[in-house]
Design an enzyme around this catalytic site. Structure first.
Site: not given
Length: 217
Positions: A14-15
């Site tokens: 996600s990052k």
């Protein structure tokens, strides 16, 4: 384990700032037999609809291939989206294999996996029916109180953009969308046609809201 050329992998974190890496997922897929050069990846939230790595992965999959993912939530965060994606893969003759997590029992490459996916799909359908049922009940309750009571629905350019996208997909996505924003399907059709084109009522909303002319951004 020997590498299998019919297995294509997808991994996602996600990052995008480097605090999350793909190594754990990549190692798991390679250990399961996926060739390193046949692994696609994204560094983006699963809630985002546009994921270039996933789009490229889905495009390259061919009948007889198996899509391999680490966990089910790497493919998407929405239950309906997951069911839709897996059904489309199955229709194309493509299998799904989940390596770990609760989703590991769900897949299309084994009889037991297909059974679990059937239950999974039924839950998604049940969730959709609950949304539609609650919306109809809310509309009926509002009608019994009088058409001037309750919160007035306001169409906005943002809602029009989402509605236009929903109308270009299958009928169940239209039902999902109108249920979520609290309007009837007939109301939705007053703004956007079945072909996804904006009606005059929608154009007036855009003009009033100052969203420009022509198609939505």
């Amino acid at each position: 384990m020997a590498e299998n050329v019919s297995m294509i992998g997808y991994i996602r974190v996600s990052k995008t700032d480097g605090r999350q890496v793909h190594d754990l997922q990549r190692d798991a897929l390679i250990a399961a037999g996926v060739h390193p050069e046949r692994i696609y990846q994204d560094s983006i939230s699963g809630a985002r609809e546009y994921r270039p790595g996933l789009n490229a992965c889905l495009a390259v999959l061919a009948p007889g291939d198996t899509l391999v993912i680490w966990k089910l939530d790497r493919l998407g965060r929405s239950l309906r989206y997951l069911v839709q994606t897996v059904c489309e893969l199955t229709a194309r003759g493509i299998g799904l294999k989940v390596l770990t997590g609760e989703g590991a029992m769900i897949g299309t490459t084994t009889a037991s996996g297909r059974l679990m996916f059937g239950i999974f799909a039924a839950l998604a359908e049940f969730e959709r029916e609950l949304i539609v049922e609650r919306t109809r009940a809310g509309v009926a309750a509002a009608q019994t109180r009088g058409k001037h009571s309750g919160m007035r629905f306001e169409m906005t350019p943002k809602k029009l953009r989402l509605l236009q996208k929903a109308m270009s997909k299958r009928e169940k996505f239209v039902l999902d969308f109108v249920a979520e924003i609290g309007i009837l399907k007939a109301t939705a059709h007053r703004y956007v046609g079945r072909d996804g084109k904006l009606r005059p009522t929608a154009m007036r909303v855009l003009e009033i809201k100052g969203a420009g002319e022509g198609s939505l951004p």
